[in-house]
Every structure is written in structure tokens, then in C-alpha cells.
Write an enzyme that holds these catalytic residues in place. Structure first.
Site, PDB file in Angstrom:
ATOM      1  N   ASN A 189      14.927  -4.242  33.391  1.00  0.00           N
ATOM      2  CA  ASN A 189      13.631  -4.432  32.515  1.00  0.00           C
ATOM      3  C   ASN A 189      12.327  -3.804  33.371  1.00  0.00           C
ATOM      4  O   ASN A 189      11.643  -4.636  33.856  1.00  0.00           O
ATOM      5  CB  ASN A 189      13.530  -5.906  32.695  1.00  0.00           C
ATOM      6  N   ASP A 193      16.662  -8.255  25.175  1.00  0.00           N
ATOM      7  CA  ASP A 193      17.099  -9.576  25.496  1.00  0.00           C
ATOM      8  C   ASP A 193      18.272 -10.206  24.661  1.00  0.00           C
ATOM      9  O   ASP A 193      18.990 -10.859  25.376  1.00  0.00           O
ATOM     10  CB  ASP A 193      15.717 -10.567  25.294  1.00  0.00           C
TER      11      ASP A 193
END
Length: 373
Positions: free
Chosen positions: A180, A294
């Protein structure tokens, strides 16, 4: 080789996945356009780790989210909303001084030049997380501990926390790490990008996009990424519309109680060669792209908890991502497990013909009823 499963504890009494990170109240635009032109916003929640926890809980797993929020109305909203998905929020701490973070975003895809995000998270309650104020007994109680590089970027204390949680220790749960990379959160350029590489190498399961590996580390291609991450037992390289490549291998000495390390694709001294699994992406009629990464991680972790083969872990990741891609927000109910299992079990030709659009997760739709070209 199917790759490591997560732990062997009694699932009826043990949390499956504990997710640590910042969640924020997000304000979603009522119409497309620049932030300067949007007349009103609807309230939602956003946070990579809490998104994963919500998706896993909605899929029937025992998920917990650990974070820190302000003693304010936005903190109340976050905790109540996340708990409404079935997530255990009992370990969330309230900060009496620092506020809950918020942000505003435009309706466009994050990857486009027109996408805007205005964050109000500096000095937030979550940025004060440290090894001294988080409940370690809760963080280490699950079969999997899921972390992301976003937390490391919030403050020096948050980075110290992630370094501590990723250190090898007896009884450590399987540690999952989503890189991320968010350049706007970091200051220091290459030095900070190297922090993400350091943290990833200390984990058991790593999710990383080809694009972010090139942006953060200047590494191009899935095999080069694996070579830079030789230690994790499983490395999932997300390749956008091309799908995902998974490298899974085992080394002789386990780094924790539940998972081992791994060698790169070519084999390294002391490491076993990898099994390399390539899984094509689905064709999806995208409504909004935010939250898909996610959801992919949640789908992969869900299938890992169930001990499914690597191919099916990736397919469940793609299916969970497709559920989010076909709705406007960051979160949605995933397909029913038996529905997702039927789709994940399709042969390669049938999988390649699938095209999923809004409403595809309806539980009464058989695989042949899912939209195909």
C-alpha cells in the site's frame, strides 16, 4: 504446493484475522467533478485495514480491527459502523486529545490525473499509535495479523510499532502485509520507500502491485519483485487487468509458529524453489475502483484461512474485489460463500468468459447466469 495455511487453533474460539491501522471518516461526492465544484458529500468510512476486517467479517470469519480514534462523534461513527459488519472493535482505543482523521475525495478512479483527495489526518489519534499504547494481547491473538504500509507512514511511533510487530518472535501469528505505497504520506523519498521493503521482508504473506513496486523501488516485473522479497512464504504480485502472480515456497527454519519463509523464483541458498501460480483477472463492469485492493486481500486471506489451493485463493481475491468494483463505495456484502466457491471452481475457459456487473453477487444466481459476453 498450496502455500501455508493460517494456524491450527480452534476457529470457534480464536479470532481468524486481526487488522491494525487507521480508519477515517470519508466524505463521498454527490456528483462527479472537482472538489471545488462538488456541492455536497455523503458520509462513509475508509481505511485499508478496517476495510479488510469488514469484508472478512461479512464473509463469515471472526475478524477484529485494532486502531485508535478520537473521543469525538466521528470516532463514534467509525467504531459503530465497523462493528455493524460483525467486526470485533473491543480493542479500539479512544484518544482524549487527538481527533479522528477525515478525508474528502472525488468520484474518479484513484489512478487518474483528475482524482483528488483532501486528507485531514495530520496529528490524528491513529498517528499516535506506538508500541507503548496498543493492546498486544489482542493484536497477537488471531491466526493472522494483517498490516499495511500506510500505518508505517503515519508517524515515527507508528513505524516503530510495525517494526516491533513484524519482528520474529515465538508464537507470532502469520503476518500479512499489504505494501500500500502512498507517496503523499511519506517524506524522504527513497529512504522511506526502503522502509516498506524492509517491513515486507519481515512478513509471511505480502501483497504488492507491480505498479507500486516500480514506483517505490524501481523494480520491474513479478520475478524481480520476488527476488527483492526472498523471505516471505507467499508473495502476491497484483498485475491489474493481467491478474496476479503468486510465488509460494518454504524454507527449512520457520520464522514463526504458523508460517515459514521462502526463496525467490530461481532458488536461493537455504531456500526451496518457489511454486509460481498465475491467475487471470476477471472482466468487470466497474462502477468505482476504490477499495478493490483491500477486498482482494480479504478474499485471498479468507481462502487462506480455509486452506484452499493458491489458485483458488487468488480467484476468491478477484471475486471479492469484483463485488466492491461493481458498487459505488469502498465496502459491500461479498457473494455468499457457496456462490463464490462455484465460480472459483470453474475451469479456465469458463473463468475467462465471466464478465461481472452490478448485482452479480445475488445469492440465487448460478455461475451460468453470471453475465458473459
Amino acid at each position: 504446493m498450496s502455500g501455508p495455511a493460517a494456524g491450527t487453533a480452534d476457529a470457534a474460539t480464536t479470532t481468524d484475522v486481526v487488522c491494525l491501522g487507521e480508519s477515517m471518516v470519508t466524505f463521498l461526492p454527490s456528483q462527479p467533478g472537482r472538489l471545488a465544484d462538488v456541492p455536497s458529500f455523503g458520509r462513509g468510512i475508509g481505511g485499508a485495514e478496517s476495510n479488510v476486517a469488514c469484508a472478512l467479517a461479512a464473509a463469515g470469519h471472526r475478524a477484529a480491527w485494532v486502531g485508535r480514534v478520537g473521543a469525538d462523534g466521528f470516532g463514534d461513527h467509525l467504531v459503530e459502523t465497523i462493528a455493524s459488519y460483525g467486526v470485533d472493535t473491543s480493542a479500539v482505543r479512544r484518544d482524549p486529545v487527538r481527533p479522528t482523521g477525515i478525508y474528502f475525495r472525488t468520484a474518479t478512479d484513484r489512478g487518474t490525473d483528475t482524482h483528488e483527495v483532501a486528507y485531514y489526518r495530520a496529528g490524528s489519534a491513529a498517528s499516535a499509535m506506538s508500541p507503548d499504547n496498543v493492546p498486544y494481547e489482542d493484536l497477537l491473538a488471531g491466526r493472522i495479523l494483517h498490516l499495511s504500509g500506510i500505518t508505517a507512514a503515519l508517524s515515527a511511533d507508528c513505524l516503530a510499532l510495525l517494526r516491533d510487530l513484524t519482528a520474529a518472535r515465538p508464537g507470532r501469528p502469520l503476518v500479512s502485509f499489504d505494501v500500500n505505497h502512498r507517496p503523499h504520506l511519506w517524506r524522504g523519498g527513497d529512504a522511506n520507500a526502503s522502509v516498506l521493503l524492509e517491513l515486507a521482508r519481515r512478513c509471511d504473506l505480502v501483497f504488492v502491485g507491480e505498479d507500486e513496486a516500480e514506483e517505490a523501488w524501481g523494480i520491474v516485473g513479478a520475478e524481480a519483485i520476488r527476488a527483492a522479497l526472498p523471505e516471505p512464504a507467499v508473495v502476491v504480485v497484483k498485475r491489474g487487468s493481467a491478474g496476479a502472480t503468486v510465488f509460494s515456497g518454504l524454507r527449512p527454519g520457520p520464522r514463526s509458529s504458523n508460517a515459514g519463509g521462502a526463496g525467490d523464483a530461481a532458488g536461493v541458498a537455504g531456500f526451496d524453489p518457489d511454486t509460481v501460480t498465475l491467475v487471470p483477472a476477471l472482466r468487470v463492469d466497474v462502477v468505482a475502483a476504490v477499495g478493490a485492493g483491500d477486498a482482494f486481500a480479504a478474499g485471498f486471506l479468507s481462502a487462506t484461512l480455509r486452506g484452499l489451493p493458491v489458485r483458488d485463493r487468488v480467484r476468491h481475491g478477484h471475486l471479492m474485489a469484483a463485488a466492491v468494483l461493481t458498487v459505488p463505495g469502498d465496502l459491500t456484502d461479498p457473494p455468499a460463500r457457496d456462490h463464490a466457491d462455484r465460480l472459483a471452481a470453474l475451469d479456465d475457459d469458463a473463468w475467462g468468459r465471466l464478465r461481472l456487473g452490478p448485482g452479480w453477487t445475488a445469492a440465487d444466481r448460478a455461475p451460468e447466469e453470471v453475465r458473459t459476453p
